[in-house]
Design a protein around this motif. Structure first.
Motif, PDB file in Angstrom:
ATOM      1  N   PRO A  24      15.117  33.058  27.439  1.00  0.00           N
ATOM      2  CA  PRO A  24      16.119  32.644  26.462  1.00  0.00           C
ATOM      3  C   PRO A  24      16.606  33.851  25.662  1.00  0.00           C
ATOM      4  N   ILE A  25      17.867  33.844  25.325  1.00  0.00           N
ATOM      5  CA  ILE A  25      18.415  34.890  24.462  1.00  0.00           C
ATOM      6  C   ILE A  25      19.251  34.232  23.382  1.00  0.00           C
ATOM      7  N   THR A  29      18.399  40.498  19.557  1.00  0.00           N
ATOM      8  CA  THR A  29      17.957  41.743  18.901  1.00  0.00           C
ATOM      9  C   THR A  29      16.558  42.165  19.344  1.00  0.00           C
ATOM     10  N   ASP A  30      15.801  41.256  19.898  1.00  0.00           N
ATOM     11  CA  ASP A  30      14.554  41.652  20.565  1.00  0.00           C
ATOM     12  C   ASP A  30      14.766  41.777  22.072  1.00  0.00           C
ATOM     13  N   VAL A  31      15.476  40.812  22.631  1.00  0.00           N
ATOM     14  CA  VAL A  31      15.629  40.792  24.092  1.00  0.00           C
ATOM     15  C   VAL A  31      16.331  42.062  24.586  1.00  0.00           C
ATOM     16  N   SER A  68      16.949  26.551  15.417  1.00  0.00           N
ATOM     17  CA  SER A  68      16.329  27.842  15.747  1.00  0.00           C
ATOM     18  C   SER A  68      17.359  28.963  15.790  1.00  0.00           C
ATOM     19  N   TYR A  72      19.428  35.224   9.973  1.00  0.00           N
ATOM     20  CA  TYR A  72      18.900  35.674   8.680  1.00  0.00           C
ATOM     21  C   TYR A  72      19.985  35.707   7.624  1.00  0.00           C
ATOM     22  N   VAL A  93      14.706  42.094   6.663  1.00  0.00           N
ATOM     23  CA  VAL A  93      14.801  42.277   8.117  1.00  0.00           C
ATOM     24  C   VAL A  93      15.895  43.295   8.437  1.00  0.00           C
ATOM     25  N   ARG A 101      22.889  38.934  13.472  1.00  0.00           N
ATOM     26  CA  ARG A 101      22.624  38.453  14.837  1.00  0.00           C
ATOM     27  C   ARG A 101      21.283  37.739  14.951  1.00  0.00           C
ATOM     28  N   GLY A 102      20.272  38.308  14.326  1.00  0.00           N
ATOM     29  CA  GLY A 102      18.893  37.863  14.553  1.00  0.00           C
ATOM     30  C   GLY A 102      18.647  36.488  13.958  1.00  0.00           C
ATOM     31  N   THR A 103      17.783  35.712  14.642  1.00  0.00           N
ATOM     32  CA  THR A 103      17.512  34.344  14.224  1.00  0.00           C
ATOM     33  C   THR A 103      16.020  34.151  13.977  1.00  0.00           C
ATOM     34  N   ASN A 107      12.551  35.126  16.152  1.00  0.00           N
ATOM     35  CA  ASN A 107      11.337  35.691  15.555  1.00  0.00           C
ATOM     36  C   ASN A 107      10.112  34.884  16.002  1.00  0.00           C
ATOM     37  N   SER A 110       9.561  35.620  19.786  1.00  0.00           N
ATOM     38  CA  SER A 110       8.897  36.901  20.049  1.00  0.00           C
ATOM     39  C   SER A 110       7.436  36.846  19.643  1.00  0.00           C
ATOM     40  N   GLY A 115       6.497  39.914  12.823  1.00  0.00           N
ATOM     41  CA  GLY A 115       7.710  39.144  12.558  1.00  0.00           C
ATOM     42  C   GLY A 115       7.775  38.747  11.093  1.00  0.00           C
ATOM     43  N   ASP A 116       8.821  39.139  10.422  1.00  0.00           N
ATOM     44  CA  ASP A 116       8.858  38.958   8.971  1.00  0.00           C
ATOM     45  C   ASP A 116       9.090  37.517   8.537  1.00  0.00           C
ATOM     46  N   ARG A 153       4.052  27.631  23.537  1.00  0.00           N
ATOM     47  CA  ARG A 153       5.261  27.139  24.185  1.00  0.00           C
ATOM     48  C   ARG A 153       5.091  27.142  25.708  1.00  0.00           C
TER      49      ARG A 153
HETATM   50  C1  LIG Z   1      17.084  47.560  14.661  1.00  0.00           C
HETATM   51  C2  LIG Z   1      16.198  46.352  14.599  1.00  0.00           C
HETATM   52  C3  LIG Z   1      15.532  46.078  13.420  1.00  0.00           C
HETATM   53  C4  LIG Z   1      14.695  44.967  13.353  1.00  0.00           C
HETATM   54  N1  LIG Z   1      14.053  44.737  12.179  1.00  0.00           N
HETATM   55  C5  LIG Z   1      13.229  43.668  12.094  1.00  0.00           C
HETATM   56  C6  LIG Z   1      12.550  43.399  10.887  1.00  0.00           C
HETATM   57  O1  LIG Z   1      12.708  44.097   9.889  1.00  0.00           O
HETATM   58  N2  LIG Z   1      11.710  42.334  10.857  1.00  0.00           N
HETATM   59  C7  LIG Z   1      11.539  41.515  11.944  1.00  0.00           C
HETATM   60  O2  LIG Z   1      10.776  40.566  11.860  1.00  0.00           O
HETATM   61  N3  LIG Z   1      12.163  41.765  13.102  1.00  0.00           N
HETATM   62  C8  LIG Z   1      13.014  42.810  13.201  1.00  0.00           C
HETATM   63  N4  LIG Z   1      13.640  43.067  14.382  1.00  0.00           N
HETATM   64  C9  LIG Z   1      13.356  42.203  15.527  1.00  0.00           C
HETATM   65  C10 LIG Z   1      14.329  41.026  15.713  1.00  0.00           C
HETATM   66  O3  LIG Z   1      15.548  41.269  15.061  1.00  0.00           O
HETATM   67  C11 LIG Z   1      13.766  39.731  15.182  1.00  0.00           C
HETATM   68  O4  LIG Z   1      12.544  39.416  15.808  1.00  0.00           O
HETATM   69  C12 LIG Z   1      14.725  38.566  15.353  1.00  0.00           C
HETATM   70  O5  LIG Z   1      14.247  37.467  14.645  1.00  0.00           O
HETATM   71  C13 LIG Z   1      14.936  38.156  16.795  1.00  0.00           C
HETATM   72  O6  LIG Z   1      15.904  37.135  16.817  1.00  0.00           O
HETATM   73  P1  LIG Z   1      17.023  37.069  17.953  1.00  0.00           P
HETATM   74  O7  LIG Z   1      17.807  35.845  17.692  1.00  0.00           O
HETATM   75  O8  LIG Z   1      17.777  38.309  18.032  1.00  0.00           O
HETATM   76  O9  LIG Z   1      16.088  36.867  19.213  1.00  0.00           O
HETATM   77  P2  LIG Z   1      16.257  37.246  20.768  1.00  0.00           P
HETATM   78  O10 LIG Z   1      16.177  38.728  20.942  1.00  0.00           O
HETATM   79  O11 LIG Z   1      17.461  36.580  21.292  1.00  0.00           O
HETATM   80  O12 LIG Z   1      14.981  36.578  21.310  1.00  0.00           O
HETATM   81  C14 LIG Z   1      13.693  36.956  20.912  1.00  0.00           C
HETATM   82  C15 LIG Z   1      12.630  36.217  21.715  1.00  0.00           C
HETATM   83  O13 LIG Z   1      12.644  34.843  21.406  1.00  0.00           O
HETATM   84  C16 LIG Z   1      12.947  34.082  22.559  1.00  0.00           C
HETATM   85  N5  LIG Z   1      13.815  33.002  22.090  1.00  0.00           N
HETATM   86  C17 LIG Z   1      14.923  33.109  21.334  1.00  0.00           C
HETATM   87  N6  LIG Z   1      15.399  31.895  21.034  1.00  0.00           N
HETATM   88  C18 LIG Z   1      14.584  31.003  21.640  1.00  0.00           C
HETATM   89  C19 LIG Z   1      14.558  29.566  21.706  1.00  0.00           C
HETATM   90  N7  LIG Z   1      15.444  28.823  21.068  1.00  0.00           N
HETATM   91  N8  LIG Z   1      13.555  28.998  22.411  1.00  0.00           N
HETATM   92  C20 LIG Z   1      12.618  29.729  23.042  1.00  0.00           C
HETATM   93  N9  LIG Z   1      12.599  31.077  22.998  1.00  0.00           N
HETATM   94  C21 LIG Z   1      13.568  31.694  22.296  1.00  0.00           C
HETATM   95  C22 LIG Z   1      13.587  35.044  23.528  1.00  0.00           C
HETATM   96  O14 LIG Z   1      13.407  34.644  24.846  1.00  0.00           O
HETATM   97  C23 LIG Z   1      12.842  36.311  23.213  1.00  0.00           C
HETATM   98  O15 LIG Z   1      11.593  36.301  23.838  1.00  0.00           O
HETATM   99  C24 LIG Z   1      14.508  44.146  14.474  1.00  0.00           C
HETATM  100  C25 LIG Z   1      15.177  44.433  15.659  1.00  0.00           C
HETATM  101  C26 LIG Z   1      16.022  45.515  15.725  1.00  0.00           C
HETATM  102  C27 LIG Z   1      16.740  45.808  16.991  1.00  0.00           C
END
Ligand SMILES: Cc1cc2nc3c(=O)[nH]c(=O)nc-3n(C[C@H](O)[C@H](O)[C@H](O)COP(=O)(O)OP(=O)(O)OC[C@H]3O[C@@H](n4cnc5c(N)ncnc54)[C@H](O)[C@@H]3O)c2cc1C
Lengths: 286, 754
Positions: A24-25, A29-31, A68, A72, A93, A101-103, A107, A110, A115-116, A153
């Motif tokens: 899933p994406i 921001t992590d993927v 989900s 942020y 974050v 972007r990040g959700t 978090n 991942s 994870g904050d 999960r």
């Molecule tokens: C520059 C940078 C700075 C960052 N700083 C922080 C920080 O300060 N603190 C922090 O906690 N994190 C930080 N992160 C990490 C990231 O931003 C967070 O973990 C964020 O919450 C990920 O959310 P996303 O929507 O982008 O997830 P994605 O990258 O889209 O997905 C993350 C993971 O969750 C899974 N996933 C997503 N949605 C679902 C769903 N609905 N069901 C099942 N699985 C799912 C994906 O498969 C993947 O494994 C940072 C990342 C970057 C690149």
């Protein structure tokens, strides 16, 4: 690599059931970091960004239910009053781009111990809602994590939402990083006081294989806080709380900090956040 | 002859020396339009990838390419056996293999390169190469290497009485971690085979001609068949002085007959360039009761890593500049560069002067404390001035306003107390304090840096300047091989041409090797040396114009060019350039050298080794959460003598950026190497300051002309990065009372929870 882009939640669940290996994406921001660093080569990506209901939030009985896919940035602007601890964490974050972007779902997905969003969810006693074509289940966030980046999960499940009792009482979150922004937590601590029930929630980040609760520390406060009189906090309770939080952590030495520093910092953060939360309680009443 | 008129009636040229014209790459970079070397492409282009050693040290027993070659889309897989020319290269010593043959000596050392139709195919092929390694125990301790005699260079400096004694003695051991240049544009370039059997290389580098020499030597080609063109450079800071993918891309292009592009990823980039030398420094300072220095003894060990790179020159800088901008009658200094199996270290902004400044400035504060003196006062009492003698015996003959720079930063008003905005507390929005345990501290430091290449190096630049009429307007074309690495050199060359030739329209041609060498964009030297060459070529062009006019209209003595005209000394126009030039351009090429320097005596370290000395001072104010060990720098006041601000805005940019880089070394920037292995090769864990870490700065710029330098200018780029590190650490010491002998200062150093 296939790119699956379902338009509805039902389609998404069907796609996940048919392709349990699909990654899933959400915000990516992590993927995308994992793909760029070649740490993962999934057979397919399952894009969740077209599914509107994942980005909605509302009430479900006594609970707040947050999709989900809520970012942020929206937690900060739309939910700071209802989820103050989570909003405080959301402000720490990454950068504005990451917060856009990040959700929180990502978090949770991942499941990094750093994870904050996770310590505030623990402190607030949140539930995670998982769904699949087999059905829906809700479980306490404390039971969701099984190890570093591992959760309960099932391969065919997606994270639909998280649910939190609507905020009644002071929340705090504090995070240590070795610079003043854009930093992975060296350790973090979340606290929620629930005066109505006389309970206390805690969450420890980046100091163990998963985000942790400090159960003994929670009990100490539940028993010792002068809830009814809202009197000045006994210093002995504050000090003991700090010790119990530090003791609940299971930190290691790594590139970001030493185990000793993490324990020390957690005890300081525990004491400070307790004082701030209690001041708020005394100011605003139960 | 036209009617005489003054130049002002035609409008004086704007955008000359002393102005801050808009830089041509500015808007492009801000809007994301600028083409960096990683954006290059060509028809039929292949992609290169590099296989690197996972070990800090290992013997290579064999390499099996079968699986890599079998992958569809793979066009070439090359190893050391395929290098046609010299197998090794290097800036000072050719000791670094193009591809490792029998042994790898650091983690990340290139072992094989692949060209394929797609970058992903190239990476997959590289991963399929099977290298049979026999891991060997790496040497990772610089002092152990030194004891074993693994030394790139030892520079002793002896001045005065080696056995001098003093009433007050302080000593200390100081350490500097491995800083990385952390430029944003990873190593990248494009090699195109040419019909003459040679190669054109489009490349982000700091010095085209030194790359050309090394690449040609490794390819076994004459130098004129290897032509280099500067591609868009995404930062340098010393990390592009050594070769990275240059030879590899050319080898692959020549082997396949196709253009080959290589772009390192971020993680790979940390293995693709040298770093700042980690240092271990023992200092002993002796002073009289008034705080005047009697002697300094120092033993400095720099870890050069596996290959020489520019370690010998860095060691010389550490040795010759290692007591700081102070008058010290007796010096016993020994600086060493050790060879280990750690990542190779070489050039980085400040080049040996950064590490020692942390050492000697920490000592000056210790001395001040021992004597009960104010930190600025102890520095003023020992400050060098014009006429002071360096430990090398060299007389400082240019301006040396050391005391004045310190006074300038001292006399700036103190910054305000925190307002309560959470971003102003240590920890920022991470909500770690609401003011609890926050203590303010102030610290000072001053540093010294040599400008230009030293020790008798033949350091020159070449400029070709042409003045011609284009569409009825005079236009100047300036062509050099000098690398614009973001510092604003293109703008500066145009400014000089405008001022010298009085012509508004100046075109600066892209830098390449079709013109003579400009030397390196390093050592704070390009404004000085390429600036000098452009000025000399412009003056030759002006003389050419005046000679033409003289041939027609009699003696042209005292005339100059201004506002598109030939004018008298008092500004009265005597001819229009259009008339004098007609259809016939005036073009001149000049090589320009600064005054010669001399080698150091290998036993005593005596010699006039440096061209020019530059100075900057910093005052740092910090708030420290003393219980959590978190630091926020509240403000930095800095003062620097730049001789002449050719482009005042660019000067400020250099001072801000350099100061921030020094702050980074003080608080967070360290490549962590354990047992020879890099633990944090990414921007996730190699932290550089963000906008919330870099405080407001006040900058005092002095312009005390150096009579030897073009326009009196003094190199600007490096001095600001030297003293900001010790100033920040001094401020933290003031807030915490801790000794702090190592940078970067980590939170656990401040809480004792190591
Ligand atoms: C520059 C940078 C700075 C960052 N700083 C922080 C920080 O300060 N603190 C922090 O906690 N994190 C930080 N992160 C990490 C990231 O931003 C967070 O973990 C964020 O919450 C990920 O959310 P996303 O929507 O982008 O997830 P994605 O990258 O889209 O997905 C993350 C993971 O969750 C899974 N996933 C997503 N949605 C679902 C769903 N609905 N069901 C099942 N699985 C799912 C994906 O498969 C993947 O494994 C940072 C990342 C970057 C690149």
């Amino acid at each position: 690599m296939d790119f699956l882009s379902p338009a509805t939640w039902a389609e998404a669940l069907a796609a996940k059931a048919a392709n349990p290996d699909a990654l899933p994406i959400a915000g990516g921001t992590d993927v995308m970091v994992e793909l760029n660093f070649d740490r993962r080569r999934p057979s397919a990506l399952l894009d969740l960004t077209r599914i509107g209901e994942l980005t909605e939030w509302g009430t479900d009985g006594d609970l707040l239910r947050i999709g989900s896919g809520v970012t942020y940035a929206r937690i900060i602007t739309e939910l700071a009053h209802r989820l103050p601890g989570l909003a405080m964490a959301a402000r720490t974050v990454g950068s504005p781009q990451i917060r856009n972007r990040g959700t929180v779902g990502g978090n949770l997905g991942s499941a990094s111990p750093a994870g904050d969003a996770l310590p505030p969810l623990l402190a607030a006693g949140a539930l995670v809602e998982l769904a699949s074509t087999r059905g829906v289940r809700r479980l306490p966030v404390a039971e969701f994590f099984t190890g570093p980046k591992r959760t309960v999960r099932a391969p065919d499940e997606l994270i639909a939402a998280f649910l939190v009792p609507s905020h009644r009482g002071p929340h705090q979150f504090a995070k240590i990083g070795s610079r003043n922004a854009m930093v992975i937590a060296v350790c973090s601590f979340a606290l929620a006081l629930r005066p109505v029930t006389g309970e206390v929630g805690t969450g420890i980040g980046s100091a163990g294989p998963t985000p942790l609760r400090a159960a003994q520390a929670e009990r100490l406060l539940a028993d010792e806080l002068p809830w009814r009189t809202a009197a000045v906090l006994p210093e002995a309770v504050v000090g003991r709380f700090g010790e119990l939080v530090a003791g609940a952590a299971a930190p290691i030495d790594d590139i970001r900090g030493t185990a000793a520093y993490r324990r020390h910092a957690l005890s300081v953060l525990a004491r400070r956040t307790l004082r701030w939360a209690w001041e708020e309680y005394r100011r605003e009443g139960p | 002859m036209t009617t005489p008129m003054t130049e002002t009636s035609r409008g004086a040229v704007t955008g000359g020396v002393g102005d801050s014209p808009v830089r041509p790459d500015g808007t492009l970079k801000v809007t994301g339009q600028f083409a960096f070397s990683s954006d290059l492409s060509a028809d039929g282009m292949l992609w290169g990838a590099t296989l690197r050693s996972p070990y800090a040290r290992a013997r290579i027993r064999g390499i099996d390419l079968t699986a890599a070659l079998a992958l569809p889309g793979v066009r070439a897989v090359l190893t050391a056996a395929d290098v046609p020319g010299a197998g090794s290269y290097g800036l000072e010593v050719a000791d670094q293999p193009v591809l490792a043959a029998d042994e790898v000596s650091y983690q990340g050392e290139p072992v094989a390169v692949v060209a394929a139709d797609h970058p992903e195919t190239a990476r997959r092929a590289a991963a399929r190469i099977v290298v049979d390694y026999e891991p060997l125990p790496p040497v990772t301790d610089a002092e152990a290497a030194l004891a074993a005699g693994d030394i790139f260079r030892h520079v002793p400096v002896r001045r005065g009485d080696a056995h001098a004694t003093a009433e007050v003695v302080v000593s200390g051991v100081y350490q500097v971690g491995m800083q990385d240049q952390a430029f944003l544009g990873p190593e990248s370039g494009l090699a195109m085979p040419t019909v003459d059997g040679g190669v054109d290389l489009y490349i982000a580098t700091q010095w085209l001609h030194v790359d050309q020499r090394q690449v040609a030597s490794c390819l076994g080609l004459p130098v004129d068949r290897v032509r280099l063109y500067l591609a868009g450079v995404g930062g340098a800071f010393g990390a592009r002085e050594d070769l990275s993918m240059q030879v590899h891309a050319c080898l692959l292009a020549l082997r396949t007959g196709r253009p080959v592009k290589m772009v390192y990823g971020r993680e790979e980039s940390f293995f693709g360039h040298v770093h700042r030398h980690p240092a271990l420094m023992r200092y002993e300072h002796g002073a009289d009761r008034d705080g005047r220095l009697v002697y300094v003894k120092a033993h400095i060990v720099l870890d050069g890593g596996a290959y020489a790179s520019s370690t010998p020159a860095v060691v010389a800088n550490a040795a010759t500049l290692g007591v700081g901008p102070y008058e010290v009658p007796n010096v016993v200094m020994d600086a060493y560069g050790a060879r280990t199996n750690n990542p190779p270290c070489g050039a980085m902004r400040g080049f040996g002067a950064v590490q020692t400044c942390f050492g000697y400035e920490s000592q000056m504060d210790k001395l001040a404390a021992a004597l009960g003196l104010d930190p600025v006062e102890i520095r003023r009492r020992n400050a060098m001035t014009t006429g002071s003698v360096m430990p090398t015996g060299q007389v400082v003959d240019g301006p040396a306003p050391v005391a004045r720079l310190l006074e300038l930063v001292r006399d700036r008003p103190a910054p305000l107390a925190a307002s309560g905005d959470p971003r102003e507390w240590p920890g920022g929005v991470a909500n770690t304090t609401h003011g609890e345990s926050v203590v303010r501290g102030v610290g000072y430091a001053i540093g010294i840096k040599n400008v230009c290449f030293s020790e008798g190096f033949d350091d020159y630049s070449t400029a070709r300047v042409r003045l011609e009429m284009v569409g009825g307007e005079p236009v100047v074309l300036v062509h050099t091989a000098a690398a614009e690495v973001g510092q604003g050199l293109v703008t500066l060359q145009a400014q000089i041409a405008r001022t010298e030739l009085g012509v508004e329209r100046v075109v600066v041609a892209a830098a390449d090797t079709t013109v003579g060498s400009a030397g390196s964009s390093s050592a704070s030297r390009q404004s000085y040396v390429t600036g000098g060459a452009v000025r000399a070529a412009c003056q030759a062009v002006r003389d050419g114009v005046l000679a033409r006019l003289g041939a027609r209209a009699g003696p042209a003595d005292g005339l100059r060019l201004a506002g598109g005209m030939v004018v008298t000394a008092s500004g009265v126009a005597v001819a229009d350039l259009a008339e004098v030039l007609g259809d016939d351009p005036v073009e001149e090429t000049r090589q320009w050298r600064h005054r010669p320097t001399h080698p150091l005596d290998p036993r005593t370290g005596q010699g006039d080794a440096h061209v020019q000395y530059a100075f900057a001072a910093h005052r740092a104010t910090v708030d420290v959460d003393v219980e959590l060990g978190l630091v926020r720098v509240v403000e930095i006041a800095t003062a620097q003598d730049v001789g002449k601000a050719i482009n005042p805005q660019a000067v400020l940019g250099q001072i801000h950026g350099g100061t921030a880089q020094g702050l980074g070394l003080a608080l967070m920037e360290e490549l962590r190497v354990v047992d020879g292995l890099v633990r944090n090769p990414s921007f996730t864990d190699y932290l550089i300051p963000t906008i919330l870490d870099v405080p407001p700065m006040t900058v005092d710029v002095l312009e005390l002309a150096d009579p030897h330098a073009p326009y009196g200018l003094r190199g600007v780029g490096e001095p600001p990065t030297i003293s900001s590190t010790p100033a920040v650490v001094a401020a933290i010491r003031a807030a915490t009372g801790l000794a702090l002998s190592r940078v970067p200062v980590r939170p656990e150093y401040l809480t004792g929870a190591v």
